[in-house]
Scaffold this active site. Structure first.
Site, short mmCIF file in Angstrom:
data_model
loop_
_atom_site.label_atom_id
_atom_site.label_comp_id
_atom_site.label_asym_id
_atom_site.label_seq_id
_atom_site.Cartn_x
_atom_site.Cartn_y
_atom_site.Cartn_z
N SER A 84 0.81 -1.23 0.00
CA SER A 84 0.00 0.00 0.00
C SER A 84 0.84 1.28 0.00
O SER A 84 0.51 2.22 -0.74
CB SER A 84 -0.97 0.00 1.19
OG SER A 84 -1.93 -1.01 0.98
N THR A 138 -5.82 -3.47 7.44
CA THR A 138 -5.80 -4.81 6.87
C THR A 138 -5.80 -5.84 8.00
O THR A 138 -6.02 -5.49 9.17
CB THR A 138 -4.61 -4.94 5.88
OG1 THR A 138 -4.70 -6.20 5.23
CG2 THR A 138 -3.25 -4.81 6.56
N LYS A 169 -9.90 -5.48 10.54
CA LYS A 169 -10.98 -4.79 9.81
C LYS A 169 -12.26 -4.66 10.64
O LYS A 169 -12.98 -3.67 10.51
CB LYS A 169 -11.25 -5.50 8.48
CG LYS A 169 -10.12 -5.30 7.48
CD LYS A 169 -10.42 -5.88 6.13
CE LYS A 169 -9.19 -5.78 5.24
NZ LYS A 169 -9.43 -6.25 3.88
N ASP A 204 -13.02 -2.56 -0.37
CA ASP A 204 -12.59 -3.84 -0.97
C ASP A 204 -13.54 -4.28 -2.08
O ASP A 204 -13.11 -4.76 -3.13
CB ASP A 204 -12.54 -4.94 0.10
CG ASP A 204 -11.29 -4.85 0.97
OD1 ASP A 204 -10.31 -4.22 0.54
OD2 ASP A 204 -11.31 -5.43 2.07
N MET A 256 -8.05 -13.70 -4.39
CA MET A 256 -7.86 -12.36 -3.79
C MET A 256 -6.45 -12.19 -3.22
O MET A 256 -5.99 -11.06 -3.04
CB MET A 256 -8.90 -12.11 -2.70
CG MET A 256 -10.29 -11.92 -3.28
SD MET A 256 -11.39 -11.31 -2.02
CE MET A 256 -12.95 -11.61 -2.84
P1 NDP Z 1 -10.43 -14.08 7.21
O1 NDP Z 1 -9.45 -14.59 8.19
O2 NDP Z 1 -11.51 -13.14 7.68
O3 NDP Z 1 -11.22 -15.33 6.54
C1 NDP Z 1 -10.53 -16.46 6.15
C2 NDP Z 1 -11.43 -17.36 5.28
O4 NDP Z 1 -10.59 -18.34 4.69
C3 NDP Z 1 -12.51 -18.10 6.05
O5 NDP Z 1 -13.62 -18.28 5.22
C4 NDP Z 1 -11.83 -19.46 6.33
O6 NDP Z 1 -12.74 -20.53 6.48
C5 NDP Z 1 -11.09 -19.64 5.03
N1 NDP Z 1 -9.95 -20.54 5.11
C6 NDP Z 1 -8.77 -20.34 5.75
N2 NDP Z 1 -7.94 -21.38 5.55
C7 NDP Z 1 -8.61 -22.26 4.76
C8 NDP Z 1 -8.30 -23.52 4.20
N3 NDP Z 1 -7.11 -24.10 4.40
N4 NDP Z 1 -9.21 -24.14 3.42
C9 NDP Z 1 -10.42 -23.57 3.20
N5 NDP Z 1 -10.80 -22.38 3.72
C10 NDP Z 1 -9.90 -21.73 4.47
O7 NDP Z 1 -9.59 -13.44 6.02
P2 NDP Z 1 -10.05 -12.32 4.97
O8 NDP Z 1 -11.43 -12.66 4.54
O9 NDP Z 1 -9.82 -10.97 5.53
O10 NDP Z 1 -9.00 -12.52 3.78
C11 NDP Z 1 -9.09 -13.60 2.88
C12 NDP Z 1 -8.10 -13.44 1.75
O11 NDP Z 1 -8.39 -12.31 0.95
C13 NDP Z 1 -6.65 -13.24 2.20
O12 NDP Z 1 -5.83 -13.96 1.29
C14 NDP Z 1 -6.43 -11.76 2.03
O13 NDP Z 1 -5.06 -11.46 1.82
C15 NDP Z 1 -7.24 -11.52 0.77
N6 NDP Z 1 -7.64 -10.11 0.59
C16 NDP Z 1 -7.18 -9.45 -0.52
C17 NDP Z 1 -7.53 -8.14 -0.76
C18 NDP Z 1 -7.01 -7.45 -1.98
O14 NDP Z 1 -7.14 -6.22 -2.05
N7 NDP Z 1 -6.50 -8.17 -2.95
C19 NDP Z 1 -8.40 -7.39 0.17
C20 NDP Z 1 -8.86 -8.18 1.28
C21 NDP Z 1 -8.46 -9.49 1.48
P3 NDP Z 1 -13.36 -20.91 7.94
O15 NDP Z 1 -14.48 -19.94 8.14
O16 NDP Z 1 -13.81 -22.31 7.79
O17 NDP Z 1 -12.24 -20.73 8.93
#
Ligand code: NDP
Length: 285
Positions: free
Chosen positions: A32, A77, A81, A117, A230
């Protein structure tokens, strides 16, 4: 929760350069500051934008200190959030829908939250990748903050169907229930995804950044569709390689990162920065 309003600049004290930060933990990897430095250069806006590492559990204290010292705005981030949303005095409708904020701005005595986002993803898909969301069948994998933040802007574009699938199916169900009135959205467990032909498969899980395999059935990945992770950079490679091997187009989330930053920059400065050239330079092209 408010803070004192900034004193207006006087003739003898030139107005200071406004200060922005990106808050996270870890934060050293964040692109960023580089993105905002390019936006500032290209628009002629004078500002500073730095990384702020905050210990887990201490978001409010550090954010308060930053804004009390005259900070103008922050991007937020992982893993803060939700804390950012709760910290703010007021939130936009899209931040409220997501229950999470990646954007804070000092506006008078108030700190306002937003979530850029979703619009960042929509702009990357539509403008940079040429994908039409209207009428599309979308598989959204994941139910964390990122998934929650993109549902409303996707549904606004009238897709034929959004299936939100998550390892913990109760979280996918919560999202589908929450957004039900806004369009065609259903929940599924990761291992029980309906046999649809999806046009777009969005990986919004943290599996890529954790270096873990995603237990998504192959039949969800069909030739000709777009697979979008993402995560960006090498973290996204395994998912994108798997998608390409199935004959799909594939993209990481770098464009989303640049587009959400551009929306933040616009909300803070009132100037829309160019994104294509910045994205191309980050990709080394
Ligand atoms: P969170 O921690 O809030 O959510 C994680 C999610 O991933 C949950 O649904 C979790 O499932 C799932 N998960 C984690 N590990 C596994 C696995 N091994 N197999 C299956 N599901 C899995 O993270 P965020 O939602 O904030 O971020 C998610 C991704 O998005 C990250 O990679 C982040 O870097 C990216 N991102 C990118 C952005 C961009 O601008 N490009 C902006 C925002 C985010 P469960 O509920 O079962 O635990």
């Amino acid at each position: 929760m408010g803070r004192a309003a900034l004193a207006p600049p006087t003739m003898s004290t030139p107005s200071p350069i406004e200060r922005y930060v990106v808050i996270g933990n870890p934060i050293a990897h964040s692109l960023s500051p580089a993105i905002h430095a390019r936006f500032a250069e290209q628009t002629g806006e004078a500002l500073s934008y730095e990384r702020l590492l905050v210990p887990e559990g201490a978001f409010a204290e550090h954010a308060r200190r930053f804004f009390d010292a005259g900070g103008a705005g922050a991007n937020v981030t992982l893993p803060f959030k939700v804390d950012a949303f709760e910290f703010a005095d007021a939130a936009s409708e899209r931040a409220a829908a997501a229950g999470a904020a990646n954007f804070l701005a000092a506006r008078g005595a108030r700190i306002e939250a937003d979530n850029t986002d979703g619009i960042g993803l929509a702009r990357d898909l539509e403008t940079n990748l040429g994908i039409a969301l209207a009428g599309a069948r979308v598989l959204l994998v994941g139910a964390g903050g990122a998934a929650r933040g993109v549902v409303a802007p996707i549904l606004e574009r009238a897709p034929a169907l959004v299936v939100v699938a998550n390892r913990t199916v109760s979280r996918a169900r919560e999202i589908a229930e929450h957004f039900r009135a806004r369009g065609a959205i259903v929940a599924a467990a990761l291992d029980a995804i309906p046999a649809e032909r999806f046009d777009l498969v969005l990986n919004a899980t943290a599996a890529s950044v954790h270096g873990e395999p995603l237990a998504l059935p192959d039949r969800a990945l069909q030739a000709g569709a777009l697979a979008y992770d993402m995560a960006y950079g090498s973290a996204a490679d395994p998912f994108l390689a798997r998608a390409r091997a199935r004959g799909m187009r594939a993209s990481d989330g770098l464009g989303m990162l640049v587009e959400q930053a551009a929306e933040s920059f616009f909300l803070w400065r009132g100037v829309r920065p160019p994104t294509r050239s910045v994205l191309a330079s980050l990709r080394g092209r």
